[in-house]
Scaffold this motif. Structure first.
Motif, PDB file in Angstrom:
ATOM      1  N   ASP A 100      33.607 -72.818  -9.898  1.00 40.36           N
ATOM      2  CA  ASP A 100      33.586 -73.286 -11.284  1.00 40.36           C
ATOM      3  C   ASP A 100      32.637 -72.442 -12.129  1.00 40.36           C
ATOM      4  O   ASP A 100      32.953 -72.059 -13.252  1.00 40.36           O
ATOM      5  CB  ASP A 100      33.175 -74.756 -11.343  1.00 40.36           C
ATOM      6  N   LEU A 139      37.128 -75.386 -15.275  1.00 42.18           N
ATOM      7  CA  LEU A 139      35.742 -75.153 -15.702  1.00 42.18           C
ATOM      8  C   LEU A 139      35.301 -73.706 -15.530  1.00 42.18           C
ATOM      9  O   LEU A 139      34.194 -73.340 -15.914  1.00 42.18           O
ATOM     10  CB  LEU A 139      34.806 -76.071 -14.903  1.00 42.18           C
ATOM     11  N   THR A 204      31.465 -82.399 -13.795  1.00 41.80           N
ATOM     12  CA  THR A 204      32.560 -81.535 -14.247  1.00 41.80           C
ATOM     13  C   THR A 204      33.414 -82.240 -15.298  1.00 41.80           C
ATOM     14  O   THR A 204      33.766 -81.656 -16.323  1.00 41.80           O
ATOM     15  CB  THR A 204      33.437 -81.126 -13.050  1.00 41.80           C
ATOM     16  N   LEU A 208      34.053 -81.059 -19.272  1.00 37.60           N
ATOM     17  CA  LEU A 208      35.408 -80.828 -19.771  1.00 37.60           C
ATOM     18  C   LEU A 208      35.707 -81.756 -20.951  1.00 37.60           C
ATOM     19  O   LEU A 208      36.367 -81.350 -21.922  1.00 37.60           O
ATOM     20  CB  LEU A 208      36.432 -81.049 -18.662  1.00 37.60           C
TER      21      LEU A 208
END
Length: 313
Positions: A100, A139, A204, A208
């Motif tokens: 990521d 990501l 995460t 987002l």
């Protein structure tokens, strides 16, 4: 927890470890919110790698680190196909770029073919190996560092490849009073915080979701014109050999919206644009030889050009 409160916690946590780089911290957070890749540039010892590692640590996401060297091959970055003797077939083993957040240390130390392999992934958000396409995660963000003073054993990044970075953040020496704080910490033998002991503050899914908030940030038409006027001025200035592209204007818009959001606002002001403009534009233009001989830098020139454009009322 509200977005503004969460970002304040992230800033405070970074400030307890990285001293004297508040502007760089704000710019890095802005780039991460804007879903852009970042190039951190500065002389050794100004906490480039520490800042990048700390940012990755505060986000609960898959992290990998690449130390670029002159003998690094594209397969060391992307991965390679390995023959599985048990199944009598090849299987692809993913390289460290499949994460990521990818920290690329000393990006200008790898040869051009390795740099190109990384930049393709940065631009397309996918890698094609042996005819199979492997997409990156939602990501996926690259934070790269480079030292501008060393020439031996380095490979300068081409201008077209620099354009893949949303921002190029120049980290300079801290102010004397802040450098005293750094010395006091070491002189008092204060227990320095280990990165491994730091708990993530952002998940995460949260990051987002925060990125989606950018679509709700308002930008007046007069500010859109202001951005275009700044970009146009880089193309008409006698000090510039190659001006910024339309993609640079889009990057400046997105970075301005992210910075406004970081300040707790749902609308962009001219000050937001002027703050992020040097970091968004200065690696996308090429100065003339005459301008460089006069002591101009691309960052200083962009600051000067933004001051020449009339600010919308």
């Amino acid at each position: 927890m509200a977005f503004t409160e969460k970002m304040m916690l992230v800033r405070q946590q970074i400030g307890t470890i990285v001293v004297g780089q508040s502007a760089a911290v704000d710019l890095l957070l802005t780039a991460v919110l804007a879903d852009g890749h970042v190039l951190l540039e500065g002389v050794p010892g100004v906490a480039k790698t520490l800042l990048a590692r700390l940012m990755a640590r505060l986000i609960d996401a898959r992290f990998s680190r690449l130390q670029f060297t002159p003998d690094l091959m594209p397969s060391d970055v992307l991965g390679t196909s390995v023959f599985n003797m048990r199944e009598s077939s090849f299987e692809f083993r993913r390289g460290p770029v499949f994460a990521d957040i990818v920290l690329v240390d000393e990006i200008n130390r790898a040869p051009a073919k390795t740099q190109a392999a990384l930049f393709e992934v940065m631009e397309e958000r996918q890698a094609t190996i042996d005819g199979t396409t492997y997409p990156m995660g939602d990501l996926f963000t690259v934070v790269a560092t480079q030292n501008p003073v060393e020439q031996e054993g380095t490979y300068k990044l081409p201008e077209a490849q620099l354009d893949r970075f949303l921002m190029k953040i120049v980290m300079s020496y801290p102010a004397p009073e802040l450098e005293v704080v750094i010395l006091k910490r070491h002189n008092e033998n204060a227990r320095l915080t280990r990165l491994e002991d730091i708990e993530p503050l952002l998940t995460t899914d949260e990051l987002l979701r925060y990125r989606q908030l950018l679509e709700k940030v308002l930008v007046d038409d007069s500010l859109l014109r202001y951005i275009i006027d700044v970009v146009q001025l880089t193309r008409s200035s006698k000090a510039v050999y190659l001006g910024a592209s339309p993609r640079a204007a889009v990057a400046l818009l997105r970075a301005s919206k992210a910075y406004a959001l970081l300040q707790g606002r749902d609308f962009v002001t001219p000050d937001d644009i002027r703050f992020v403009a040097p970091s968004v534009l200065h690696h996308r233009i090429i100065l003339t030889a005459e301008a460089e001989m006069e002591g101009y830098t691309a960052e200083r020139l962009v600051q000067k050009l933004t001051e020449q454009v009339e600010v919308p009322k």
